[in-house]
Design a protein around this motif. Structure first.
Motif, short mmCIF file in Angstrom:
data_model
loop_
_atom_site.label_atom_id
_atom_site.label_comp_id
_atom_site.label_asym_id
_atom_site.label_seq_id
_atom_site.Cartn_x
_atom_site.Cartn_y
_atom_site.Cartn_z
N ARG A 87 1.11 -1.47 -0.36
CA ARG A 87 0.18 -0.51 0.02
C ARG A 87 0.63 1.24 0.18
N LEU A 88 0.74 2.54 0.19
CA LEU A 88 0.78 3.91 -0.65
C LEU A 88 -0.02 4.72 0.25
N ASP A 89 0.30 5.41 1.34
CA ASP A 89 -1.40 6.61 1.90
C ASP A 89 -0.64 7.87 1.20
N VAL A 90 1.11 7.92 1.13
CA VAL A 90 0.96 9.02 1.05
C VAL A 90 2.03 8.93 0.04
N LEU A 91 1.99 9.78 -1.30
CA LEU A 91 3.52 10.21 -2.25
C LEU A 91 4.32 11.73 -1.13
N LEU A 92 4.90 11.70 -0.70
CA LEU A 92 5.43 13.37 -0.57
C LEU A 92 6.76 13.47 -1.66
N ASN A 93 6.39 14.23 -2.90
CA ASN A 93 7.20 14.71 -3.96
C ASN A 93 8.11 16.17 -3.38
N ASN A 94 9.04 15.65 -2.57
CA ASN A 94 9.61 16.77 -2.30
C ASN A 94 10.90 17.39 -2.73
N ALA A 95 12.20 16.22 -3.52
CA ALA A 95 13.22 16.34 -3.58
C ALA A 95 13.15 17.63 -4.51
N GLY A 96 14.31 18.80 -5.12
CA GLY A 96 14.55 19.93 -5.39
C GLY A 96 15.42 19.54 -5.55
N LEU A 97 16.04 20.40 -6.91
CA LEU A 97 17.46 21.22 -7.02
C LEU A 97 16.82 23.19 -8.11
N VAL A 98 18.22 23.47 -7.75
CA VAL A 98 18.13 24.73 -8.96
C VAL A 98 19.89 24.81 -9.34
N LEU A 99 20.59 25.29 -9.88
CA LEU A 99 21.45 25.46 -10.45
C LEU A 99 21.40 26.49 -11.35
N LEU A 131 -1.71 3.83 -4.85
CA LEU A 131 -2.22 4.64 -4.54
C LEU A 131 -4.11 4.44 -4.51
N LYS A 132 -4.60 4.11 -5.56
CA LYS A 132 -5.95 4.33 -5.99
C LYS A 132 -6.35 3.37 -4.97
N ALA A 133 -5.75 2.23 -5.21
CA ALA A 133 -5.95 0.98 -3.85
C ALA A 133 -5.91 1.16 -2.99
N SER A 134 -4.63 2.07 -2.25
CA SER A 134 -4.89 2.76 -0.82
C SER A 134 -5.97 3.49 -0.60
N GLY A 135 -6.70 3.87 -1.65
CA GLY A 135 -7.41 5.47 -0.67
C GLY A 135 -8.24 4.89 0.47
N LEU A 189 -7.29 12.64 -11.33
CA LEU A 189 -8.12 11.75 -10.42
C LEU A 189 -9.28 11.62 -9.90
N GLN A 190 -10.58 12.52 -10.42
CA GLN A 190 -11.73 13.13 -10.47
C GLN A 190 -12.63 10.96 -10.15
N GLY A 191 -13.15 10.98 -9.38
CA GLY A 191 -14.38 10.35 -8.78
C GLY A 191 -12.99 8.63 -7.92
N THR A 192 -11.77 8.72 -8.08
CA THR A 192 -10.72 8.17 -6.53
C THR A 192 -11.18 8.42 -5.51
N LYS A 193 -10.22 7.88 -4.67
CA LYS A 193 -10.27 8.75 -3.30
C LYS A 193 -8.44 8.40 -3.24
N VAL A 194 -7.89 9.48 -4.39
CA VAL A 194 -6.48 9.71 -4.25
C VAL A 194 -6.96 11.58 -4.06
N THR A 195 -6.16 11.89 -3.09
CA THR A 195 -5.72 14.12 -3.76
C THR A 195 -4.79 14.42 -4.28
N ALA A 196 -5.02 15.11 -4.81
CA ALA A 196 -3.33 15.81 -4.95
C ALA A 196 -3.32 17.69 -4.64
N ASN A 197 -2.03 17.58 -3.84
CA ASN A 197 -2.34 19.41 -3.46
C ASN A 197 -0.49 19.66 -3.65
N SER A 198 0.03 20.84 -3.71
CA SER A 198 1.11 21.65 -3.74
C SER A 198 0.51 22.25 -2.85
N LEU A 199 2.68 22.65 -2.40
CA LEU A 199 2.48 23.79 -1.68
C LEU A 199 3.88 24.49 -1.59
N HIS A 200 3.58 25.77 -0.93
CA HIS A 200 5.30 26.31 -1.05
C HIS A 200 5.83 26.28 0.41
#
Length: 287
Positions: A87-99, A131-135, A189-200
């Motif tokens: 299962r996977l309940d949260v995928l936190l895409n955090n890695a970042g790079l600046v050059l 993610l969908k299966a874990s919703g 993802l509409q109609g699934t139990k997975v949400t996606a949000n972004s942040l600063h």
């Protein structure tokens, strides 16, 4: 940080061996989640595990190595994760790079765009069925107010091949891509139990930016005393990963754990669809 109860939940965090990724891992482990940290270097990864266990002795942790400048490595990360976890309940895409100088990945892509956007586009799509299966489950994309430096013009030149190279402009475009990706993903993802949000996350005092050279690296060092701690920078990521207050909420952009208005470019449905098509072509997923 006081996230909701995460007992029984599994979280995967990219760029988790330092900075806000590490502090996010600590907070989610403290809340009871099994936290899988992803990073490039085994030594730093093991040090990160030890650091979390220092303050959360009963933390349930794992380490998976991946170089996000390589799409093959991202594919291996997805495969390794799925071989270990049902299962996977949260995928936190955090890695970042600046050059501040243009570099190209082994796949032939401009490195900032590849690391900050393409790798997470690929990883998310490869893990989407899980993610969908874990919703109910969540995708959290760490963007930046730096996205306001970006413009939709980059969609015509995502590899930054034309004109002079500006590291901050390319970074801003990649952060704009994070929000557009969140927008396009939420639509799918509409109609699934997975949400996606972004942040600063705020302007955070971490090692971020120190991989750059010259003036930008000098600027980061000068500004460091005025920046947030890594723990402070992780608060909104943890909030979106674990708070019951955002259950079912999707396609939003957050600052200081509150919904904020992104730039006009970041609100473009056409831009989101154009980026999705280009990303699907480059990675071979999401079509």
């Amino acid at each position: 940080m006081t996230p909701g109860n995460m007992q029984g939940k599994v979280c995967l965090i990219t760029g988790a061996t330092s900075g806000i990724g590490l502090e996010s891992a600590r907070a989610l482990a403290r809340a009871g989640a099994t936290v899988v940290l992803s990073g490039r270097d085994k030594g730093r990864g093991e040090a990160a595990l030890a650091e979390v266990r220092r303050t959360v002795p009963d933390a349930k942790l794992d380490l998976l190595l991946a170089d996000l400048t390589s799409l093959a490595s991202v594919r291996q990360l997805a495969q390794d994760f799925q071989s270990r976890y049902p299962r996977l309940d949260v995928l936190l895409n955090n890695a970042g790079l600046v050059l501040d100088r243009r570099k190209v990945t082994p796949d032939g892509f401009e490195a900032t765009f590849a690391t900050n956007h393409l790798s997470h586009f690929l990883l998310t799509n490869l893990l989407l069925e899980l993610l969908k299966a874990s919703g109910p489950s969540r995708v959290v994309n760490v963007s930046s107010e730096g996205h306001r430096m970006g413009s939709l013009d980059f969609l015509d030149d995502p590899q930054a091949e034309r004109g002079g190279y500006s590291g901050m402009k390319v970074y801003g475009n990649s952060k704009l891509a994070n929000i557009l990706f969140t927008r396009g993903l939420s639509k799918r993802l509409q109609g699934t139990k997975v949400t996606a949000n972004s942040l600063h996350p705020g302007v955070v005092r971490t090692g971020f930016g120190l991989n750059a050279e010259g003036f930008f690296k000098h600027l980061v060092k000068l500004a460091a005393p005025f920046m947030l701690s890594a723990e402070g920078g992780a608060r909104t990521s943890v909030y979106l990963a674990a708070s019951p207050e955002v259950e079912g909420m999707s396609a939003k952009y957050f600052i200081k754990s509150k919904v904020a208005r992104e730039s006009k470019a970041a609100q473009s449905d056409e831009g989101a669809e154009t980026l999705w098509r280009k990303s699907a072509e480059l990675t071979g997923v999401g079509r």
